[in-house]
Design a protein around this motif. Structure first.
Motif, PDB file in Angstrom:
ATOM      1  N   ALA A  62       0.842  -1.207   0.000  1.00 17.49           N
ATOM      2  CA  ALA A  62       0.000   0.000   0.000  1.00 17.49           C
ATOM      3  C   ALA A  62       0.874   1.253   0.000  1.00 17.49           C
ATOM      4  O   ALA A  62       0.572   2.222  -0.712  1.00 17.49           O
ATOM      5  N   TRP A  63       1.974   1.237   0.772  1.00 17.80           N
ATOM      6  CA  TRP A  63       2.889   2.384   0.798  1.00 17.80           C
ATOM      7  C   TRP A  63       3.453   2.639  -0.593  1.00 17.80           C
ATOM      8  O   TRP A  63       3.452   3.774  -1.066  1.00 17.80           O
ATOM      9  N   PHE A  64       3.918   1.567  -1.253  1.00 15.23           N
ATOM     10  CA  PHE A  64       4.527   1.723  -2.567  1.00 15.23           C
ATOM     11  C   PHE A  64       3.501   2.187  -3.605  1.00 15.23           C
ATOM     12  O   PHE A  64       3.770   3.073  -4.416  1.00 15.23           O
ATOM     13  N   LYS A  65       2.315   1.626  -3.560  1.00 13.59           N
ATOM     14  CA  LYS A  65       1.267   2.028  -4.512  1.00 13.59           C
ATOM     15  C   LYS A  65       0.898   3.492  -4.309  1.00 13.59           C
ATOM     16  O   LYS A  65       0.749   4.246  -5.268  1.00 13.59           O
ATOM     17  N   ASN A  66       0.773   3.924  -3.054  1.00 11.54           N
ATOM     18  CA  ASN A  66       0.448   5.323  -2.783  1.00 11.54           C
ATOM     19  C   ASN A  66       1.584   6.254  -3.185  1.00 11.54           C
ATOM     20  O   ASN A  66       1.346   7.351  -3.681  1.00 11.54           O
ATOM     21  N   LEU A  67       2.825   5.812  -2.983  1.00 12.96           N
ATOM     22  CA  LEU A  67       3.970   6.613  -3.400  1.00 12.96           C
ATOM     23  C   LEU A  67       3.962   6.783  -4.921  1.00 12.96           C
ATOM     24  O   LEU A  67       4.149   7.888  -5.438  1.00 12.96           O
ATOM     25  N   MET A  68       3.712   5.695  -5.640  1.00 12.34           N
ATOM     26  CA  MET A  68       3.640   5.779  -7.109  1.00 12.34           C
ATOM     27  C   MET A  68       2.472   6.665  -7.550  1.00 12.34           C
ATOM     28  O   MET A  68       2.603   7.448  -8.487  1.00 12.34           O
ATOM     29  N   TYR A  69       1.345   6.527  -6.864  1.00  7.79           N
ATOM     30  CA  TYR A  69       0.176   7.328  -7.217  1.00  7.79           C
ATOM     31  C   TYR A  69       0.460   8.818  -7.026  1.00  7.79           C
ATOM     32  O   TYR A  69       0.105   9.634  -7.881  1.00  7.79           O
ATOM     33  N   ARG A  70       1.096   9.169  -5.908  1.00 13.28           N
ATOM     34  CA  ARG A  70       1.407  10.580  -5.653  1.00 13.28           C
ATOM     35  C   ARG A  70       2.327  11.140  -6.736  1.00 13.28           C
ATOM     36  O   ARG A  70       2.179  12.283  -7.150  1.00 13.28           O
ATOM     37  N   LEU A  71       3.283  10.335  -7.207  1.00  9.74           N
ATOM     38  CA  LEU A  71       4.149  10.764  -8.309  1.00  9.74           C
ATOM     39  C   LEU A  71       3.324  10.913  -9.579  1.00  9.74           C
ATOM     40  O   LEU A  71       3.391  11.939 -10.256  1.00  9.74           O
ATOM     41  N   TRP A  72       2.556   9.920  -9.906  1.00 12.40           N
ATOM     42  CA  TRP A  72       1.737   9.918 -11.120  1.00 12.40           C
ATOM     43  C   TRP A  72       0.768  11.102 -11.138  1.00 12.40           C
ATOM     44  O   TRP A  72       0.559  11.731 -12.166  1.00 12.40           O
ATOM     45  N   ASP A  73       0.205  11.421  -9.984  1.00 14.50           N
ATOM     46  CA  ASP A  73      -0.792  12.491  -9.877  1.00 14.50           C
ATOM     47  C   ASP A  73      -0.165  13.880  -9.766  1.00 14.50           C
ATOM     48  O   ASP A  73      -0.879  14.871  -9.711  1.00 14.50           O
ATOM     49  N   GLY A  74       1.158  13.956  -9.697  1.00 12.40           N
ATOM     50  CA  GLY A  74       1.825  15.255  -9.616  1.00 12.40           C
ATOM     51  C   GLY A  74       1.844  15.849  -8.216  1.00 12.40           C
ATOM     52  O   GLY A  74       2.130  17.029  -8.043  1.00 12.40           O
ATOM     53  N   GLN A  75       1.550  15.045  -7.213  1.00 10.61           N
ATOM     54  CA  GLN A  75       1.562  15.536  -5.834  1.00 10.61           C
ATOM     55  C   GLN A  75       2.982  15.654  -5.298  1.00 10.61           C
ATOM     56  O   GLN A  75       3.225  16.419  -4.372  1.00 10.61           O
TER      57      GLN A  75
END
Length: 131
Positions: free
Chosen positions: A86-99
């Motif tokens: 979950a940590w890794f998926k959220n980290l990737m999502y934040r990068l993908w989303d520009g956060q």
């Protein structure tokens, strides 16, 4: 002599005529200093993203994950618990989303997995290419 005084007077008037006192900021200690406010970035994790965003992210995530298989230098990380996944998926999502920036993504990843800088750079570059 009169010519020099006249020239000095004209020069003084020329310089003083260009001054706009309303544009000079006050630096007195009692004057409040306005600091520019940083833009507010809404941080959303993967689970709270809209279904449309989740689907778009999932497509890009699968594409980046698939590309790791063709790179012999890429070594999988130990994402052996639901929390780590979950940590890794959220980290990737934040990068993908520009956060977060690519550099922030890599730094946060390397802080947990110091031996996997190459992998975090690979993933970050993969998302960068998909944009």
């Amino acid at each position: 002599m009169k010519l020099r005084l006249l020239a000095a007077g004209i020069a003084a008037l020329a310089f003083s005529g260009c001054t706009n006192n309303t544009m000079i900021p006050s630096f007195s200690p009692s004057a409040p200093v306005e600091t520019p406010k940083a833009p507010v970035v809404e941080h959303t994790d993967y689970e709270h993203a809209s279904p449309e965003k989740q689907n778009l992210f999932y497509e890009d995530m699968v594409a980046v994950a698939t590309s790791t298989k063709s790179d012999p230098n890429y070594h999988r990380m130990a994402l052996d618990t639901p929390e780590r996944k979950a940590w890794f998926k959220n980290l990737m999502y934040r990068l993908w989303d520009g956060q977060i920036t690519k550099q922030e993504f890599i730094a946060e990843g390397v802080s947990k997995y110091p031996d996997h800088r190459y992998e975090f750079e690979f993933v970050a570059n993969g998302y960068e290419q998909r944009r």
